[in-house]
Design a protein around this motif. Sequence first.
Motif, mmCIF file in Angstrom:
data_model
loop_
_atom_site.group_PDB
_atom_site.id
_atom_site.type_symbol
_atom_site.label_atom_id
_atom_site.label_comp_id
_atom_site.label_asym_id
_atom_site.label_seq_id
_atom_site.Cartn_x
_atom_site.Cartn_y
_atom_site.Cartn_z
ATOM 1 N N TYR A 1 18.123 -2.003 -13.364
ATOM 2 C CA TYR A 1 17.145 -3.002 -13.784
ATOM 3 C C TYR A 1 15.932 -2.335 -14.453
ATOM 4 N N TYR A 2 15.500 -1.210 -13.909
ATOM 5 C CA TYR A 2 14.352 -0.540 -14.526
ATOM 6 C C TYR A 2 14.698 -0.011 -15.914
ATOM 7 N N LEU A 3 15.859 0.607 -16.039
ATOM 8 C CA LEU A 3 16.253 1.160 -17.341
ATOM 9 C C LEU A 3 16.456 0.072 -18.382
ATOM 10 N N LYS A 4 16.824 -1.143 -17.954
ATOM 11 C CA LYS A 4 16.931 -2.255 -18.907
ATOM 12 C C LYS A 4 15.585 -2.524 -19.582
ATOM 13 N N THR A 5 14.485 -2.271 -18.860
ATOM 14 C CA THR A 5 13.163 -2.471 -19.466
ATOM 15 C C THR A 5 12.832 -1.376 -20.466
ATOM 16 N N LYS A 6 13.625 -0.316 -20.507
ATOM 17 C CA LYS A 6 13.371 0.812 -21.398
ATOM 18 C C LYS A 6 14.353 0.875 -22.571
ATOM 19 N N GLU A 7 15.142 -0.181 -22.736
ATOM 20 C CA GLU A 7 16.126 -0.174 -23.828
ATOM 21 C C GLU A 7 15.466 -0.006 -25.189
ATOM 22 N N GLY B 1 0.789 -1.236 0.000
ATOM 23 C CA GLY B 1 0.000 0.000 0.000
ATOM 24 C C GLY B 1 0.815 1.276 0.000
ATOM 25 N N GLN B 2 2.133 1.168 0.033
ATOM 26 C CA GLN B 2 2.967 2.365 0.038
ATOM 27 C C GLN B 2 2.969 3.002 -1.355
ATOM 28 N N PRO B 3 3.011 4.320 -1.418
ATOM 29 C CA PRO B 3 2.930 5.004 -2.711
ATOM 30 C C PRO B 3 4.218 4.863 -3.525
ATOM 31 N N VAL B 4 4.052 4.958 -4.838
ATOM 32 C CA VAL B 4 5.188 4.971 -5.762
ATOM 33 C C VAL B 4 5.200 6.317 -6.455
ATOM 34 N N GLU B 5 6.261 7.051 -6.263
ATOM 35 C CA GLU B 5 6.393 8.363 -6.873
ATOM 36 C C GLU B 5 7.028 8.214 -8.257
ATOM 37 N N TRP B 6 6.539 8.992 -9.213
ATOM 38 C CA TRP B 6 7.117 8.994 -10.559
ATOM 39 C C TRP B 6 7.776 10.340 -10.810
ATOM 40 N N LYS B 7 9.007 10.304 -11.308
ATOM 41 C CA LYS B 7 9.755 11.527 -11.588
ATOM 42 C C LYS B 7 10.507 11.382 -12.902
ATOM 43 N N LYS B 8 10.822 12.501 -13.505
ATOM 44 C CA LYS B 8 11.725 12.478 -14.650
ATOM 45 C C LYS B 8 13.123 12.164 -14.140
ATOM 46 N N LEU B 9 13.859 11.356 -14.902
ATOM 47 C CA LEU B 9 15.195 10.953 -14.469
ATOM 48 C C LEU B 9 16.081 12.168 -14.210
ATOM 49 N N GLY B 10 15.954 13.187 -15.051
ATOM 50 C CA GLY B 10 16.772 14.387 -14.892
ATOM 51 C C GLY B 10 16.412 15.223 -13.685
ATOM 52 N N GLU B 11 15.210 14.991 -13.114
ATOM 53 C CA GLU B 11 14.800 15.741 -11.920
ATOM 54 C C GLU B 11 15.455 15.200 -10.661
ATOM 55 N N ASN C 1 14.236 13.273 -19.634
ATOM 56 C CA ASN C 1 12.776 13.293 -19.546
ATOM 57 C C ASN C 1 12.155 11.916 -19.338
ATOM 58 N N LEU C 2 12.975 10.893 -19.235
ATOM 59 C CA LEU C 2 12.461 9.543 -19.036
ATOM 60 C C LEU C 2 11.837 9.419 -17.640
ATOM 61 N N GLN C 3 10.575 8.998 -17.590
ATOM 62 C CA GLN C 3 9.891 8.843 -16.311
ATOM 63 C C GLN C 3 10.327 7.544 -15.628
ATOM 64 N N ILE C 4 10.656 7.644 -14.343
ATOM 65 C CA ILE C 4 11.043 6.445 -13.592
ATOM 66 C C ILE C 4 10.222 6.362 -12.310
ATOM 67 N N PRO C 5 9.922 5.130 -11.857
ATOM 68 C CA PRO C 5 9.209 4.972 -10.583
ATOM 69 C C PRO C 5 10.193 5.023 -9.416
ATOM 70 N N ILE C 6 9.733 5.571 -8.294
ATOM 71 C CA ILE C 6 10.577 5.614 -7.093
ATOM 72 C C ILE C 6 9.781 5.045 -5.924
ATOM 73 N N PRO C 7 9.744 3.711 -5.793
ATOM 74 C CA PRO C 7 9.114 3.109 -4.617
ATOM 75 C C PRO C 7 10.007 3.321 -3.397
ATOM 76 N N PRO C 8 9.522 2.995 -2.204
ATOM 77 C CA PRO C 8 10.368 3.102 -1.013
ATOM 78 C C PRO C 8 11.681 2.347 -1.195
ATOM 79 N N LEU C 9 12.739 2.851 -0.580
ATOM 80 C CA LEU C 9 14.068 2.281 -0.773
ATOM 81 C C LEU C 9 14.118 0.805 -0.393
ATOM 82 N N ALA C 10 13.416 0.422 0.660
ATOM 83 C CA ALA C 10 13.405 -0.989 1.081
ATOM 84 C C ALA C 10 12.812 -1.875 -0.008
#
Length: 263
Positions: free
Chosen positions: A114-120, A20-30, A142-151
Motif C-alpha cells: 500500500y505504501y509503495l502504491k503511493t510512490k508509483e 505517540g509511538q515513533p516511526v522509523e524511516w529506512k531505505k528499502l534496500g536496508e 534507495n527509496l525511503q519507507i516508513p516503519i511504524p510498529p507492526l500492530a
Amino acid sequence: MKQSTIGKHPVPRIEKLLKGQPVEWKKLGEVSNILRGKRLTKKELFENGKYPVFHGGLIPLGYYNKYNRKANQTMIINTGSIGEVVWSDVDFWSSDGTFVIETPENIDDKFLYYYLKTKEYYLKSQKREGGVPTIDKNVVKNLQIPIPPLAVQKEIVRILDLFTELTTELTTELTARRKQYAYYRDKLLNFDPQMNADKRGFEVEWKTLGEIGKIIRGNGMQKKDLTDYGFPAIHYGQIHTKYGLYADKTHSYVSKQLANKLK
C-alpha cells in the motif's frame, strides 16, 4: 475537517493509531531483499499452467508449472508498465522484468504494498531511457519507507483492505447497472423502421436527423486553448473521457475572444 468513515465506522487518523509511538524511516534496500526474477520465453509458458508469470505489467504474461516467489508479496515492474506496483496473493513466477520485495518480520508485506502504491508516480519518473527503458535497482533500494510498529501496520492494512473490498463491490454493482441500463434502453427504443406503429400499437413517425435538427460542425480547437473559466467549450478529445451523449455543463472553457471566432 470531517473524519473519514468505512460504512458507519470512523477511520482513525494516523496520529491516533500511533499513540505517540515513533516511526522509523529506512531505505528499502536496508531492510528488504530486492529480488529480480528469471525470464521465461513464451514457448515455455502454458495456457493451463498452475502459476501466473509476471513480466511487464499487472496482467500475467502467461502461466508456468513452477513458481519462484511465494504468495503475498509485492512487485515493482521494471519493464513495460514501468513503475507499476503489483500485489500477488498466490504463488507466482517472477521474471527479470520485475523486482520482488522480500521483507523482514517487522514489515507487513501488504503494508509495504500500500505504501509503495503511493510512490508509483515517483517510480515512473525514474525510468531510465536509452536502449530498453527500465528502472535501475538502486532507485528501488534507495527509496525511503516508513516503519511504524507492526500492530499499526496491520491496522492500516485492515482499513485499506476494507476500502478495497467496498470499491470492488461498488464496481461490480456499477457494471451490473450499466448492463441493466443498456438492456432497457435497447428494449424501449426498439422500433421497426418498416412499420408505422410499434409492437405496442403506438404510432411512430420516422424522419431523417437532418429533417428535425440542425447539424453544426465545430471549429478546430486545441487543448492549449482551454482554460478554467470563460466561455463553455468541449474539445473533441473529451467526448469519450468526460461526457456521454449530451452535456448540460462543460468541464473546460475558452476565452471570450476565441469564442467569438469559433462556431
